[in-house]
Scaffold this active site. Sequence first.
Site, PDB file in Angstrom:
ATOM      1  N   HIS A 127       0.824  -1.208   0.000  1.00 21.53           N
ATOM      2  CA  HIS A 127       0.000   0.000   0.000  1.00 21.53           C
ATOM      3  C   HIS A 127       0.863   1.265   0.000  1.00 21.53           C
ATOM      4  CE1 HIS A 127       0.978   0.904   4.188  1.00 21.53           C
ATOM      5  NE2 HIS A 127       0.860  -0.404   4.419  1.00 21.53           N
ATOM      6  N   GLU A 166      -2.556  -7.057   7.810  1.00 23.67           N
ATOM      7  CA  GLU A 166      -1.237  -6.907   8.433  1.00 23.67           C
ATOM      8  C   GLU A 166      -1.194  -7.578   9.799  1.00 23.67           C
ATOM      9  OE1 GLU A 166       1.785  -6.920   8.455  1.00 23.67           O
ATOM     10  OE2 GLU A 166       2.515  -4.913   7.983  1.00 23.67           O
TER      11      GLU A 166
END
Length: 204
Positions: A10, A85
Amino acid sequence: MPTRIVLLRHGQSPLSVERRYSGRGNPDLTELGEAQAAAAATAVAARYPETAAVVSSPLSRAFATAGAVGAALGLPVEVDDGFIETDFGAWEGLTFREAAERDPEVHPRWLGDPSVPPPEGESFADVEVRVSAALSGLLERYAGSTVVLVSHVTPIKTVLKLALDAGPSLLFRLHLDLACLSVVDFWSDGGASVRLVNETSYLP
């Protein structure tokens, strides 16, 4: 034909600006992060127009990056919780130094042992179990196709670790920049070929 997984980290978030542990916290992209996502999307669409699916972690910084890629390719974004994550627990939002000072006995053990979790968090060994399961599902659903997977540092490193059949030190010795591309081909016989790691030439 292999199944090609195009791994995209990202773009920039406020926590990444300050180099803080950013796990299950859910900051949006910064203005630069949005520009990084747009640049990455343009590059991915140009290089991999055959992409069959865009898959994302559920966290907003990844989903927004994936949205830019999906728009460039004309594809919807599929969310897969398996690629979220690491849960850094009590270290969420702390710098490396702050976490080491907060937990001087646990932090150095965590750096050398993937079975050790942060306080109230998730170990890298646990991350590998869920990422491996999610990856297997992805390879089954899109066998022989190209998939763009937008995720975070630890899940992407874990995919690369699995592909390389590498030891746990890879998690601590491999650097991945924001909005970088890595590419792995997975073969149906269990083989894998890492074709690209941490490319950022397209970024502003």
